[in-house]
Design a protein around this motif. Structure first.
Motif, PDB file in Angstrom:
ATOM      1  N   ARG A   1      -8.220  -1.123   0.560  1.00 14.44           N
ATOM      2  CA  ARG A   1      -8.568  -0.285  -0.598  1.00 14.44           C
ATOM      3  C   ARG A   1     -10.076  -0.112  -0.742  1.00 14.44           C
ATOM      4  O   ARG A   1     -10.545   0.914  -1.246  1.00 14.44           O
ATOM      5  CB  ARG A   1      -8.001  -0.897  -1.872  1.00 14.44           C
ATOM      6  CG  ARG A   1      -6.493  -0.798  -1.990  1.00 14.44           C
ATOM      7  CD  ARG A   1      -6.027  -1.431  -3.296  1.00 14.44           C
ATOM      8  NE  ARG A   1      -4.570  -1.445  -3.383  1.00 14.44           N
ATOM      9  CZ  ARG A   1      -3.826  -0.407  -3.703  1.00 14.44           C
ATOM     10  NH1 ARG A   1      -4.409   0.745  -3.976  1.00 14.44           N
ATOM     11  NH2 ARG A   1      -2.516  -0.523  -3.776  1.00 14.44           N
TER      12      ARG A   1
ATOM     13  N   ASP B   1       2.179   2.171  -3.484  1.00 13.04           N
ATOM     14  CA  ASP B   1       1.210   2.551  -4.514  1.00 13.04           C
ATOM     15  C   ASP B   1       0.256   3.603  -3.964  1.00 13.04           C
ATOM     16  O   ASP B   1      -0.958   3.449  -4.004  1.00 13.04           O
ATOM     17  CB  ASP B   1       0.439   1.304  -4.981  1.00 13.04           C
ATOM     18  CG  ASP B   1      -0.454   1.603  -6.180  1.00 13.04           C
ATOM     19  OD1 ASP B   1      -0.191   2.592  -6.886  1.00 13.04           O
ATOM     20  OD2 ASP B   1      -1.426   0.857  -6.385  1.00 13.04           O
ATOM     21  N   ARG B   2       0.798   4.695  -3.442  1.00 11.96           N
ATOM     22  CA  ARG B   2      -0.030   5.730  -2.815  1.00 11.96           C
ATOM     23  C   ARG B   2      -0.829   6.533  -3.828  1.00 11.96           C
ATOM     24  O   ARG B   2      -1.741   7.259  -3.456  1.00 11.96           O
ATOM     25  CB  ARG B   2       0.862   6.671  -1.998  1.00 11.96           C
ATOM     26  CG  ARG B   2       1.598   5.968  -0.886  1.00 11.96           C
ATOM     27  CD  ARG B   2       2.449   6.933  -0.094  1.00 11.96           C
ATOM     28  NE  ARG B   2       3.651   6.280   0.404  1.00 11.96           N
ATOM     29  CZ  ARG B   2       4.502   6.842   1.246  1.00 11.96           C
ATOM     30  NH1 ARG B   2       4.294   8.071   1.669  1.00 11.96           N
ATOM     31  NH2 ARG B   2       5.570   6.182   1.641  1.00 11.96           N
TER      32      ARG B   2
ATOM     33  N   LEU C   1       0.828  -1.208   0.000  1.00  7.15           N
ATOM     34  CA  LEU C   1       0.000   0.000   0.000  1.00  7.15           C
ATOM     35  C   LEU C   1       0.861   1.256   0.000  1.00  7.15           C
ATOM     36  O   LEU C   1       0.521   2.254  -0.642  1.00  7.15           O
ATOM     37  CB  LEU C   1      -0.934  -0.014   1.213  1.00  7.15           C
ATOM     38  CG  LEU C   1      -2.047  -1.070   1.146  1.00  7.15           C
ATOM     39  CD1 LEU C   1      -2.664  -1.279   2.522  1.00  7.15           C
ATOM     40  CD2 LEU C   1      -3.124  -0.659   0.143  1.00  7.15           C
TER      41      LEU C   1
ATOM     42  N   SER D   1      -2.931   5.470  -5.882  1.00  4.31           N
ATOM     43  CA  SER D   1      -4.236   4.880  -6.183  1.00  4.31           C
ATOM     44  C   SER D   1      -5.246   4.997  -5.043  1.00  4.31           C
ATOM     45  O   SER D   1      -6.380   4.556  -5.188  1.00  4.31           O
ATOM     46  CB  SER D   1      -4.055   3.397  -6.533  1.00  4.31           C
ATOM     47  OG  SER D   1      -3.569   2.678  -5.408  1.00  4.31           O
ATOM     48  N   TRP D   2      -4.856   5.589  -3.917  1.00  2.93           N
ATOM     49  CA  TRP D   2      -5.784   5.704  -2.789  1.00  2.93           C
ATOM     50  C   TRP D   2      -5.452   6.951  -1.968  1.00  2.93           C
ATOM     51  O   TRP D   2      -4.368   7.507  -2.068  1.00  2.93           O
ATOM     52  CB  TRP D   2      -5.729   4.459  -1.904  1.00  2.93           C
ATOM     53  CG  TRP D   2      -4.367   4.192  -1.283  1.00  2.93           C
ATOM     54  CD1 TRP D   2      -3.343   3.478  -1.832  1.00  2.93           C
ATOM     55  CD2 TRP D   2      -3.891   4.678  -0.028  1.00  2.93           C
ATOM     56  NE1 TRP D   2      -2.255   3.476  -0.997  1.00  2.93           N
ATOM     57  CE2 TRP D   2      -2.553   4.191   0.120  1.00  2.93           C
ATOM     58  CE3 TRP D   2      -4.430   5.458   0.989  1.00  2.93           C
ATOM     59  CZ2 TRP D   2      -1.779   4.475   1.257  1.00  2.93           C
ATOM     60  CZ3 TRP D   2      -3.670   5.735   2.123  1.00  2.93           C
ATOM     61  CH2 TRP D   2      -2.359   5.244   2.251  1.00  2.93           C
TER      62      TRP D   2
ATOM     63  N   SER E   1      -4.684  -6.008   1.613  1.00  8.26           N
ATOM     64  CA  SER E   1      -4.546  -4.857   0.714  1.00  8.26           C
ATOM     65  C   SER E   1      -5.873  -4.514   0.052  1.00  8.26           C
ATOM     66  O   SER E   1      -6.268  -3.339  -0.016  1.00  8.26           O
ATOM     67  CB  SER E   1      -3.489  -5.156  -0.357  1.00  8.26           C
ATOM     68  OG  SER E   1      -2.242  -5.451   0.216  1.00  8.26           O
ATOM     69  N   ALA E   2      -6.568  -5.537  -0.434  1.00  7.68           N
ATOM     70  CA  ALA E   2      -7.841  -5.300  -1.113  1.00  7.68           C
ATOM     71  C   ALA E   2      -8.891  -4.775  -0.151  1.00  7.68           C
ATOM     72  O   ALA E   2      -9.681  -3.873  -0.486  1.00  7.68           O
ATOM     73  CB  ALA E   2      -8.327  -6.594  -1.772  1.00  7.68           C
TER      74      ALA E   2
ATOM     75  N   ALA F   1     -10.564   6.273  -3.563  1.00  7.70           N
ATOM     76  CA  ALA F   1      -9.751   6.198  -4.782  1.00  7.70           C
ATOM     77  C   ALA F   1      -9.440   7.611  -5.281  1.00  7.70           C
ATOM     78  O   ALA F   1     -10.278   8.511  -5.210  1.00  7.70           O
ATOM     79  CB  ALA F   1     -10.479   5.397  -5.853  1.00  7.70           C
TER      80      ALA F   1
ATOM     81  N   ALA G   1     -14.417  -7.117  -1.820  1.00 12.21           N
ATOM     82  CA  ALA G   1     -12.988  -6.883  -2.015  1.00 12.21           C
ATOM     83  C   ALA G   1     -12.206  -8.192  -1.934  1.00 12.21           C
ATOM     84  O   ALA G   1     -11.294  -8.434  -2.740  1.00 12.21           O
ATOM     85  CB  ALA G   1     -12.479  -5.883  -0.975  1.00 12.21           C
TER      86      ALA G   1
ATOM     87  N   LEU H   1     -10.701   2.850   1.534  1.00  5.52           N
ATOM     88  CA  LEU H   1      -9.983   4.089   1.265  1.00  5.52           C
ATOM     89  C   LEU H   1     -10.543   4.739   0.004  1.00  5.52           C
ATOM     90  O   LEU H   1     -11.093   4.081  -0.872  1.00  5.52           O
ATOM     91  CB  LEU H   1      -8.489   3.812   1.087  1.00  5.52           C
ATOM     92  CG  LEU H   1      -7.778   3.305   2.352  1.00  5.52           C
ATOM     93  CD1 LEU H   1      -6.423   2.715   1.997  1.00  5.52           C
ATOM     94  CD2 LEU H   1      -7.626   4.425   3.367  1.00  5.52           C
TER      95      LEU H   1
END
Length: 421
Positions: free
Chosen positions: A415, A131-132, A128, A134-135, A411-412, A420, A325, A418
């Motif tokens: 997300r 890949d900041r 996570l 994407s959220w 992770s899913a 998008a 998710a 959080l």
């Protein structure tokens, strides 16, 4: 203190994460003694860019990653191990020993899979953080001590967990279990039972084994009590409700020709409904006192609660959102409803204290090959019951695909809550 893998290892790399898992498995620590584990966790979180605090609630670790405006999602993993001697024969099996709170030398093993939980959450934290874009929102990672004794969540709450760091909009987590690796099990509503552990001391009058008429035998008193307690669930709990009363230990005496002066019982009570919980605990106390009186005990029995935490109730609406998710991460057929478990967890205390919904699911950790011949849900259940389960000295989750799936589910799920970008 044994050395640990480099804190700069890239935990988005699954082989590196597997190496960390094996290291944690080989170095288990008891409740509130998770010093080495906490140090590893803090180093890894710091390397990923999380604001990190240690010593929360004793040995707990908190990581916070703020990534713009949005919801706050708490992801929780527990860290402590059990006083169990490992018999898996794994090359990374634990040979560790320690002294418990009673001064006894005990073997140590991650027999409940908390090493899996820590590893998966560290892997998800790395993924996570990497890949900041994407959220947005805030991640609150809670690495909790002392789940096995039911005091770790409360200790972190009392130490100002939510006041000092962030108050989450949802509390998420998972527990490895003997489901097929690559599967997850999520049950909405009461998912894990409330747990109450009791210590009962029955007092007798000791003496020579050849003269029982001059004594009050606490062993006979204890035996009668154990048998009578088996009637609580069978005759005092409605068929539509669920309860478990287990006497896990009975200690008395030192020699065959000595009648002891006391006996100790250790009990575990599991329930889902508050009214049933109250009724069962009252019944246990009534029976203990009645058997002592019937035996002519010279003193009233001592009854104390040693551990107590409430049922874990998965919020139905939050469970629906999280289940989608999980299905997206693993596949629709790989997310099942296992029904409520009579095992217990203190993660619900975190959600209750935060005023947030809780979603807590089972993560499969068993070798999928064991289930190859299963054709129905009933078949899967039969295979799972035959495998070594949590708290067994033979409990050994397969490293892959357990870690891969555990990182993906956390992770899913995060997300899903959080915002998008």
């Amino acid at each position: 203190m044994p050395s640990s893998p480099s804190p700069h290892t890239d935990l988005t790399d699954l082989p590196a994460l597997a190496g960390l898992y094996r290291d944690l498995h080989a170095h288990p620590e008891l409740a509130f003694c998770e010093h080495r584990t906490a140090l590893i966790v803090a180093e890894r979180l710091g390397a990923c860019g999380y604001e990190t605090a240690t010593g929360v609630g004793g040995t707990g670790v908190v990581g916070v990653l703020r990534n713009g405006d949005g919801p706050t999602v708490a992801l929780r993993a527990d860290m402590d191990a059990l006083p169990v001697e490992e018999q898996t024969g794994l090359p990374y099996a634990s040979s560790a020993r320690a002294t418990d709170g009673n001064g006894n030398a005990v073997p140590l093993m991650h027999a409940c899979g908390h090493d899996v939980h820590v590893s998966c959450l560290l892997g998800a934290a790395a993924r996570l953080a990497a890949d900041r874009s994407s959220w947005r929102g805030t991640l609150l990672l809670v690495f909790q001590p002392a789940e096995e004794v039911g005091r770790g969540a409360g200790a972190m709450i009392d130490d100002g967990l939510f006041e000092r760091f962030a108050r989450p909009d949802v509390v998420l987590g998972q527990h490895v279990a003997p489901l097929p690796a690559g599967y997850a099990g999520l049950h909405a509503g009461p998912a894990f039972a409330a747990s109450d552990s009791l210590r009962v001391v029955l007092h007798g009058s000791g003496g020579h084994g050849s003269r029982p008429e001059a004594c009050v035998d606490p062993v006979v008193m204890a035996a009668a009590t154990v048998l009578r307690l088996q009637g609580v669930v069978a005759r005092e709990v409605a068929g539509t409700s669920t309860a478990v009363v287990t006497v896990g230990a009975l200690h008395a005496g030192t020699k065959p020709n000595i009648i002891a002066d006391h006996a100790e019982l250790l009990l575990s009570v599991r329930t889902y409904e508050p009214a049933v919980r109250t009724s069962v605990l009252r019944a246990v106390e009534r029976i203990v006192r009645a058997e002592a009186a019937a035996s002519g005990a010279p003193r009233d029995p001592e009854i104390s609660v040693t551990e107590s935490f409430p049922a874990v109730v998965n919020d139905p609406e939050a469970s629906k959102r999280t289940r989608r998710a999980l299905a997206g991460a693993l596949g629709e057929a790989q997310v099942v409803d296992p029904g409520p478990a009579t095992a217990s967890e203190d993660v619900g205390m975190l959600a209750e204290a935060a005023g947030a919904p809780c979603v807590y699911w089972l993560l499969g950790g068993a070798d999928p090959a064991e289930f190859a011949a299963a054709r129905t849900v009933e078949d899967v259940g039969r295979v799972a019951r035959a495998l070594p389960s949590n708290h067994s000295p033979l409990f050994a989750p397969v490293v892959e695909p357990t870690l891969r799936a555990g990182v993906a589910t956390l992770s899913a799920a995060a997300r899903a809550w959080l915002t998008a970008r």
